[in-house]
Design a protein around this motif. Structure first.
Motif, PDB file in Angstrom:
ATOM      1  N   VAL A 101     -29.776 -80.642  -3.935  1.00 64.06           N
ATOM      2  CA  VAL A 101     -30.338 -81.720  -4.746  1.00 64.06           C
ATOM      3  C   VAL A 101     -31.607 -81.217  -5.432  1.00 64.06           C
ATOM      4  O   VAL A 101     -32.499 -80.668  -4.784  1.00 64.06           O
ATOM      5  N   VAL A 102     -31.684 -81.419  -6.742  1.00 60.79           N
ATOM      6  CA  VAL A 102     -32.908 -81.029  -7.468  1.00 60.79           C
ATOM      7  C   VAL A 102     -33.631 -82.237  -8.033  1.00 60.79           C
ATOM      8  O   VAL A 102     -34.792 -82.145  -8.417  1.00 60.79           O
ATOM      9  N   ASP A 103     -32.952 -83.348  -8.117  1.00 60.93           N
ATOM     10  CA  ASP A 103     -33.622 -84.544  -8.612  1.00 60.93           C
ATOM     11  C   ASP A 103     -32.921 -85.767  -8.027  1.00 60.93           C
ATOM     12  O   ASP A 103     -31.692 -85.810  -7.968  1.00 60.93           O
ATOM     13  N   PHE A 104     -33.713 -86.721  -7.578  1.00 61.86           N
ATOM     14  CA  PHE A 104     -33.128 -87.929  -6.988  1.00 61.86           C
ATOM     15  C   PHE A 104     -33.956 -89.126  -7.430  1.00 61.86           C
ATOM     16  O   PHE A 104     -35.157 -89.184  -7.183  1.00 61.86           O
ATOM     17  N   THR A 105     -33.320 -90.029  -8.127  1.00 61.89           N
ATOM     18  CA  THR A 105     -33.973 -91.279  -8.509  1.00 61.89           C
ATOM     19  C   THR A 105     -33.179 -92.395  -7.859  1.00 61.89           C
ATOM     20  O   THR A 105     -32.025 -92.630  -8.214  1.00 61.89           O
ATOM     21  N   SER A 106     -33.824 -93.030  -6.897  1.00 64.81           N
ATOM     22  CA  SER A 106     -33.136 -94.017  -6.077  1.00 64.81           C
ATOM     23  C   SER A 106     -32.411 -95.055  -6.923  1.00 64.81           C
ATOM     24  O   SER A 106     -33.005 -95.662  -7.806  1.00 64.81           O
ATOM     25  N   GLY A 107     -31.146 -95.234  -6.637  1.00 65.72           N
ATOM     26  CA  GLY A 107     -30.367 -96.251  -7.321  1.00 65.72           C
ATOM     27  C   GLY A 107     -29.929 -95.862  -8.709  1.00 65.72           C
ATOM     28  O   GLY A 107     -29.187 -96.599  -9.360  1.00 65.72           O
ATOM     29  N   GLU A 108     -30.362 -94.721  -9.203  1.00 58.17           N
ATOM     30  CA  GLU A 108     -30.040 -94.355 -10.583  1.00 58.17           C
ATOM     31  C   GLU A 108     -29.231 -93.070 -10.700  1.00 58.17           C
ATOM     32  O   GLU A 108     -28.152 -93.058 -11.267  1.00 58.17           O
ATOM     33  N   GLU A 109     -29.786 -92.009 -10.143  1.00 59.12           N
ATOM     34  CA  GLU A 109     -29.193 -90.718 -10.459  1.00 59.12           C
ATOM     35  C   GLU A 109     -29.530 -89.698  -9.377  1.00 59.12           C
ATOM     36  O   GLU A 109     -30.639 -89.678  -8.850  1.00 59.12           O
ATOM     37  N   ILE A 110     -28.568 -88.858  -9.080  1.00 61.83           N
ATOM     38  CA  ILE A 110     -28.831 -87.725  -8.189  1.00 61.83           C
ATOM     39  C   ILE A 110     -28.298 -86.478  -8.891  1.00 61.83           C
ATOM     40  O   ILE A 110     -27.155 -86.442  -9.340  1.00 61.83           O
ATOM     41  N   VAL A 111     -29.165 -85.497  -9.028  1.00 58.99           N
ATOM     42  CA  VAL A 111     -28.821 -84.294  -9.786  1.00 58.99           C
ATOM     43  C   VAL A 111     -28.713 -83.117  -8.821  1.00 58.99           C
ATOM     44  O   VAL A 111     -29.626 -82.847  -8.042  1.00 58.99           O
ATOM     45  N   LEU A 112     -27.587 -82.422  -8.893  1.00 56.24           N
ATOM     46  CA  LEU A 112     -27.344 -81.278  -8.012  1.00 56.24           C
ATOM     47  C   LEU A 112     -27.257 -79.999  -8.842  1.00 56.24           C
ATOM     48  O   LEU A 112     -26.793 -80.035  -9.976  1.00 56.24           O
ATOM     49  N   GLU A 113     -27.687 -78.916  -8.248  1.00 57.21           N
ATOM     50  CA  GLU A 113     -27.489 -77.606  -8.867  1.00 57.21           C
ATOM     51  C   GLU A 113     -26.896 -76.655  -7.839  1.00 57.21           C
ATOM     52  O   GLU A 113     -27.071 -76.845  -6.629  1.00 57.21           O
ATOM     53  N   ARG A 114     -26.216 -75.635  -8.349  1.00 57.66           N
ATOM     54  CA  ARG A 114     -25.594 -74.674  -7.434  1.00 57.66           C
ATOM     55  C   ARG A 114     -26.620 -74.148  -6.435  1.00 57.66           C
ATOM     56  O   ARG A 114     -27.748 -73.841  -6.810  1.00 57.66           O
ATOM     57  N   PHE A 115     -26.175 -74.022  -5.196  1.00 55.27           N
ATOM     58  CA  PHE A 115     -27.024 -73.468  -4.139  1.00 55.27           C
ATOM     59  C   PHE A 115     -26.805 -71.945  -4.113  1.00 55.27           C
ATOM     60  O   PHE A 115     -25.691 -71.477  -3.837  1.00 55.27           O
ATOM     61  N   ASP A 116     -27.839 -71.213  -4.443  1.00 55.41           N
ATOM     62  CA  ASP A 116     -27.693 -69.758  -4.621  1.00 55.41           C
ATOM     63  C   ASP A 116     -27.216 -69.040  -3.353  1.00 55.41           C
ATOM     64  O   ASP A 116     -26.526 -68.030  -3.438  1.00 55.41           O
ATOM     65  N   ASP A 117     -27.599 -69.549  -2.193  1.00 58.04           N
ATOM     66  CA  ASP A 117     -27.251 -68.856  -0.952  1.00 58.04           C
ATOM     67  C   ASP A 117     -26.006 -69.431  -0.293  1.00 58.04           C
ATOM     68  O   ASP A 117     -25.799 -69.259   0.918  1.00 58.04           O
ATOM     69  N   TYR A 118     -25.203 -70.116  -1.080  1.00 56.14           N
ATOM     70  CA  TYR A 118     -23.983 -70.696  -0.502  1.00 56.14           C
ATOM     71  C   TYR A 118     -23.034 -69.580  -0.048  1.00 56.14           C
ATOM     72  O   TYR A 118     -22.838 -68.603  -0.767  1.00 56.14           O
ATOM     73  N   TRP A 119     -22.435 -69.763   1.099  1.00 55.74           N
ATOM     74  CA  TRP A 119     -21.598 -68.715   1.684  1.00 55.74           C
ATOM     75  C   TRP A 119     -20.270 -68.546   0.949  1.00 55.74           C
ATOM     76  O   TRP A 119     -19.653 -67.479   0.994  1.00 55.74           O
ATOM     77  N   GLY A 120     -19.788 -69.593   0.274  1.00 56.19           N
ATOM     78  CA  GLY A 120     -18.431 -69.580  -0.287  1.00 56.19           C
ATOM     79  C   GLY A 120     -18.407 -69.286  -1.775  1.00 56.19           C
ATOM     80  O   GLY A 120     -19.368 -68.780  -2.350  1.00 56.19           O
TER      81      GLY A 120
END
Lengths: 329, 535
Positions: free
Chosen positions: B218-237
């Motif tokens: 999660v890189v940005d979270f506005t309660s009730g409005e929007e949640i912004v995700l970006e790729r996690f660089d250290d993801y195993w898969g």
């Protein structure tokens, strides 16, 4: 009665009104069907967990004890926690205030920008096509439900013409202005403007129609007064007479109505915010209603009541300071 | 691929408006056109994907609610421990391997290269703690999910850094369906740090308050409005297909469709049948639908008259024209059903046909039951399931058309239905014996669709009292052999059809609107996985 006593009386009346709202909200919660503990938990929650939640939330206490706890919390500024998000209700209310205030102010600006010139034109061109047009506009504006108007604007200007977005608020005004000042980038401000235009028109249309009517009738009254004839006789240009003297006198009751209507706009925003998915208090209230998040519902309704009462008292205070007779009545 | 959505967050780049959007906005706000020089296209737009849900997940705790919309978001942040393929079973993900020990336990072997977004390593202790938390209300940070989703799981224990022993009271096969679907990993230390003791919940509202092992952070979270995700660089898969994913929500189907039509979103869920034509008639977007695992039915509590008669309950089933309701009210977006679960669920019985409407037989059965002239009322929710109120009105009307039964419908809040469903079968404890509800069998196993409703021991919330049906379910829970267990579950469904504890209605379809260039097939279990998409 002095102005001070008048204001104290108005404040006490306001407190009674707010207490009434708090009590009604609590009563509605108490008589509404459904076990709050079930609502707080997922479908299929165990009886053990339900009982635990009842105990933690005080739901197993007698109703009057729950009521006293609730009122005490309100007095201390503790509105409790949202049943759905587990966050403090105060925080959830406060974070939505800017969006609603932006919308209410933008709607007011739309209303003033359209209604004052329209009312003046209508009054100064009585019984001419412009007057008929303004009257028809006022009638339509007052008669049109704003949810329908909002949907039509979305359909025509959003979906068909593609000029405006259909909803949401990707950026707040304060953030957009901050970006402009810090980076010299105006895109966010433009975005904000683009997104707020249709909701502001929707919310402001009724208000526009109302002010147009008030402006027209006020101007018509003023234009018939002797000082207008005297001004013209002195050779003052008619534009100066209309806009400097007549409109100024007409504005006094209009400003009063503007102040009082701001409170109404807060309530009216519930529908507009829902139609446009505008994330203000109104939309949060509807979301809370859908999932019966009672603490959040109560917090929002009580806040709107406090805002409404405060604005009224503020307007009364201005009125009383301008006209001491108000306090004596 | 991108939506033409504006993003007002300066720190994520000045990439909000492309040229087309700018021209449009210039028409609307010409006075601000002078700022146009600041705006321009940004290749990063091509990497953003916007999903509009119908409910916004307003909590940071992935195990707080069993709600499909919530899982659509959280599964990308916290990720399931297993890959679950509807109708096929579970496959390795965070858990690389698992083996039933034959003593009421299964050992799970975790990957050793999985890290949380805050940099902590995933350990067996985290997984064990998360499982224990969901099944034990006394565990400190309770979660309501365990009751049904992990119903047979009794505990979990970390054996070493990467091995977890899961204990259960039923067969290994049933336990596997449960932990295979519901098991997640929460960072134990993070959860304790974020535990709000006063509120007894994991709380927070900042992006860094979310901390999973999923492919997105999660890189940005506005309660009730929007949640912004970006790729996690250290993801195993494998790297997921979009750099940036934005989730927002709109309660109204028409609003979600309008967002899709105007390029403000790329995928939206829960489109109502009446909005389908709008999407299909718009260039660039299309409808994709699949028969879900969610069945809609009307329980009848058999501890009160007239529902204590099997003949009467069967009569109610014969009175209703399921096929007609699916065609008219759902515009074909459903399948008539005659058992508690849908095709693709382990234990679904292919030999059972839905009750076909037969008014004559229904009236005869009512007479046989001795309840001729009965007056009943159907309680139903509005806005919970696909056109639920209209479906309930049709059902009640068709029952009411029987010569010897009178039926009213009462449309109300879902909470009323939920309470009725929780109230058990003691006539002193409930007021509503007949109501409409839906149930998504998201574990992919019949047990999840029947045990809460029908088993008798330790189940005060059941909706039906029948020893034979209860025993059949309990027997299935103790069978280890998968084929034998499936056969027993098919028998459970056969008994449930015959005894008619429900008026069986239909399995509803999940209807999505999506940009047509996105390759993605909707899933029966109603989940939306970004990693299952291709641009």
């Amino acid at each position: 009665m002095t102005t001070g006593k008048f204001l104290v009386r108005r404040i006490l009346q306001g407190v009674v009104v707010i207490w009434g709202v708090v009590t009604i909200m609590f009563a509605l919660r108490a008589v509404s069907p459904g076990d709050p503990a079930n609502l707080m938990l997922a479908e299929g929650a165990s009886e053990e967990l339900i009982q635990q939640v009842r105990m933690e939330e005080g739901l197993n206490q007698p109703v009057y004890v729950q009521y006293l706890d609730y009122v005490q919390g309100m007095v201390l500024g503790d509105f409790g926690y949202s049943w759905r998000s587990n966050r403090e209700v105060e925080a959830m209310v406060i974070e939505r205030i800017p969006a609603t205030v932006e919308l209410a102010v933008a709607a007011t600006i739309v209303a003033i920008a359209i209604s004052i010139p329209l009312g003046v034109i209508s009054a100064t061109r009585r019984n001419e096509p412009a007057d008929y047009g303004a009257t028809l506009f006022s009638l339509l504006g007052i008669s049109t439900p704003n949810f329908w108007l909002g949907l039509m604007l979305i359909l025509v200007l959003g979906v068909w013409a593609g000029v405006f977005p259909t909803g949401r608020r990707p950026v707040g005004l304060a953030e957009a202005i901050g970006t402009l000042l810090q980076y010299g980038y105006a895109g966010d401000l433009l975005t904000w403007l683009k997104y707020i235009t249709l909701p502001a028109i929707t919310l402001g249309t009724y208000f526009t129609a109302l002010i147009t009517r008030l402006t027209r009738s006020g101007m018509v009254d003023e234009l018939g007064k002797p000082y207008v004839t005297a001004s013209r006789a002195k050779g003052l240009p008619s534009v100066l007479v209309r806009y400097k003297h007549v409109l100024r006198n007409t504005m006094i009751p209009i400003i009063t109505v503007l102040g009082l209507q701001l409170g109404t706009l807060m309530g009216g925003a519930v529908i507009t915010e829902t139609v446009f998915n505008w994330p203000g208090l109104g939309l949060r209230l509807i979301d809370a209603l859908r999932i019966r998040d009672w603490p959040l519902m109560q917090g929002i309704v009580v806040f709107i009541a406090i805002a409404f009462v405060s604005i009224n008292i503020f307007v009364d205070a201005i009125y009383a300071s301008l006209d001491p007779r108000v306090g004596e009545e | 691929m991108c939506s033409k959505r504006d993003n007002g967050n300066m720190p994520h780049g000045i990439n909000r408006l492309d040229r087309r959007a700018f021209i449009k906005s210039g028409v609307a706000a010409g006075t601000l056109a002078t700022v146009a020089g600041c705006l321009g296209e940004d290749p990063e737009d091509e990497e953003e994907f916007v999903i509009t849900l119908s409910q916004f997940p307003d909590t940071i705790d992935p195990l707080d609610h069993i709600t499909g919309d919530y899982f659509d978001v959280y599964d990308h942040i916290y990720e399931p421990l297993f890959d679950f393929e509807p109708g096929e079973g579970i496959f390795p993900r965070v858990v690389e391997d698992w083996e039933a020990q034959g003593d009421g336990t299964t050992e799970l072997s975790l990957r050793d290269d999985v890290v949380f977004h805050n940099g902590d390593d995933l350990t067996a202790e985290d997984v064990a703690w998360t499982i224990n938390r969901t099944i034990d209300p006394e565990f400190g940070v309770p979660s309501p999910i365990g009751t049904f989703g992990l119903g047979s799981i009794t505990g979990a224990e970390a054996l070493d850094e990467t091995t977890v022993s899961v204990q259960y009271s039923a067969s290994a096969g049933l336990a596997q369906f449960e932990f295979g679907n519901y098991a997640r990993a929460i960072d134990k230390q993070w959860a304790i740090d974020n535990h709000d003791a006063e509120n007894d919940a994991i709380t927070g509202a900042d992006p860094e308050d979310f901390n999973g092992t999923g492919p997105y952070e999660v890189v940005d979270f506005t309660s009730g409005e929007e949640i912004v995700l970006e790729r996690f660089d250290d993801y195993w898969g494998d790297e997921p297909p979009f750099e940036r994913v934005v989730f927002n929500a709109d309660n109204e189907s028409s609003g979600r469709v309008a967002s899709l039509e105007t390029d403000e979103t790329d995928l939206t869920i829960n489109i109502l049948p009446e909005d389908v034509d709008t999407v299909e008639n718009t260039d660039g977007i299309e409808i994709r639908n699949v028969t879900s695992f969610r069945t809609i039915f009307c329980p009848m509590k058999n501890t009160v008259a007239p529902f204590d008669s099997q003949e009467f309950r069967q009569a109610m089933n014969y009175a209703v024209d399921n096929e007609g309701i699916v065609e008219t009210v759902l515009s074909g977006f459903g399948e008539p059903r005659g058992q508690p679960v849908s095709p693709g669920i382990n234990g679904f019985n292919d030999d059972i046909e839905p009750y076909a409407q037969d008014v004559g037989q229904a009236e005869s059965l009512v007479e046989e039951s001795g309840y001729g002239g009965a007056e009943i009322e159907l309680q139903a929710p509005q806005g919970r399931y696909l056109n639920d109120a209209q479906v309930a009105e049709q059902v009640a009307d068709q029952i009411d058309q029987l010569e010897n039964v009178s039926c009213d419908v009462n449309i109300g809040d879902f909470g009323i239905v939920s309470d009725a469903n929780q109230a058990g079968v003691d006539p002193d404890e409930f007021e509503i014996p007949f109501y409409m509800i839906g149930w998504g069998v998201i574990t992919g196993d019949t047990d999840y669709g029947v045990q809460g409703f029908f088993t008798i021991p330790d189940n005060p919330n059941r909706t039906f009292d029948d020893e034979e049906l209860s025993d059949a379910i309990l027997e299935s829970q103790q069978i280890d052999d998968p084929d034998e267990r499936r056969e027993q579950l098919e028998e459970v469904n056969r008994i449930a059809h015959e005894k008619a504890p429900f008026v069986y209605l239909h399995t509803q379809e999940s209807i999505y609107g999506i940009r047509e260039e996105i390759q993605w097939e909707p899933r029966e279990d109603e989940t939306v996985y970004i990693w299952g998409m291709e641009n």
